[in-house]
Design a protein around this motif. Structure first.
Motif, mmCIF file in Angstrom:
data_model
loop_
_atom_site.group_PDB
_atom_site.id
_atom_site.type_symbol
_atom_site.label_atom_id
_atom_site.label_comp_id
_atom_site.label_asym_id
_atom_site.label_seq_id
_atom_site.Cartn_x
_atom_site.Cartn_y
_atom_site.Cartn_z
ATOM 1 N N UNK A 20 59.160 89.065 -60.946
ATOM 2 C CA UNK A 20 58.159 88.457 -61.826
ATOM 3 C C UNK A 20 56.738 88.819 -61.426
ATOM 4 N N UNK A 21 56.499 90.109 -61.313
ATOM 5 C CA UNK A 21 55.180 90.615 -60.950
ATOM 6 C C UNK A 21 54.891 91.835 -61.804
ATOM 7 N N UNK A 22 53.659 92.332 -61.752
ATOM 8 C CA UNK A 22 53.222 93.401 -62.650
ATOM 9 C C UNK A 22 54.134 94.625 -62.645
ATOM 10 N N UNK A 23 54.581 95.047 -61.484
ATOM 11 C CA UNK A 23 55.426 96.243 -61.399
ATOM 12 C C UNK A 23 56.913 95.927 -61.530
ATOM 13 N N UNK A 24 57.241 94.705 -61.950
ATOM 14 C CA UNK A 24 58.633 94.268 -62.033
ATOM 15 C C UNK A 24 59.508 95.119 -62.950
ATOM 16 N N UNK A 25 58.996 95.471 -64.129
ATOM 17 C CA UNK A 25 59.779 96.306 -65.047
ATOM 18 C C UNK A 25 60.052 97.677 -64.444
ATOM 19 N N UNK A 26 59.033 98.265 -63.837
ATOM 20 C CA UNK A 26 59.200 99.584 -63.211
ATOM 21 C C UNK A 26 60.197 99.507 -62.052
ATOM 22 N N UNK A 27 60.101 98.454 -61.250
ATOM 23 C CA UNK A 27 61.024 98.308 -60.131
ATOM 24 C C UNK A 27 62.444 98.073 -60.615
#
Length: 184
Positions: A20-27
């Motif tokens: 649940x953080x900005x780079x979550x989708x990429x990760x």
């Protein structure tokens, strides 16, 4: 002087995660293939009777226990649920909750590894350049044999994973084997 490696332990670092953080989708995109490899490797470790240890962030939830963290991360509304559901802990798996990046910092992991007779750690998880790297460096400082599996780790970008793996190999001599080459 390094002691001989005994039974290897599989460490699964932060794969139970809400992302649940900005780079979550990429990760999530980078970590899904790693999760499949980790699930297969976990089965091999369990079949061989080797210890499987979840080293998971507590996400600042100081009143939550491991079961609650698993429920939150695998539940509806958690971006990381597909990974968490693929890697759900089993009753005979070990776990530690960690307050910081390294799985060794302020946790009983070193004592647990000693209890399991493990002088070799096979490290998997996220994020390669933060929690995985910190755990690998701390394992090395404890004279453990360290394997960071290149196909079982992920960061928000492939470039970050490649840089972190290169640094771990060059600085601490970590083996960067593929999961299929590891013998539990």
């Amino acid at each position: 002087m390094r002691r001989k490696s005994g039974r290897p332990a599989l460490l699964i670092v932060d794969m139970l995660n809400m992302l649940d953080f900005d780079a979550g989708d990429a990760l999530l995109k980078q970590a899904m293939p790693a999760a499949a490899k980790i699930a297969s490797l976990k089965r091999r470790f369990k079949n061989a009777g080797a210890p499987v240890i979840y080293a998971n962030d507590n996400f600042g939830q100081w009143h939550a226990d491991f079961t609650e963290i698993v429920k939150i991360c695998s539940g509806e509304g958690s971006r990381g649920a597909p990974i968490a559901r693929k890697l759900l802990p089993e009753p005979d798996d070990f776990y530690i909750l960690k307050p910081k990046q390294s799985a060794f910092h302020s946790t009983p992991l070193a004592v647990l590894l000693e209890h399991c007779g493990s002088r070799k750690v096979v490290i998997t998880g996220i994020s390669t350049d933060v929690c995985v790297a910190a755990t690998a460096i701390d394992a090395h400082m404890r004279d453990l044999t360290v394997h960071v599996l290149a196909d079982c780790v992920a960061a928000p970008t492939r470039a970050r994973t490649v840089r972190a793996l290169g640094m771990l190999h060059e600085s601490i001599g970590s083996s960067l084997a593929a999961s299929r080459s590891i013998r539990p």
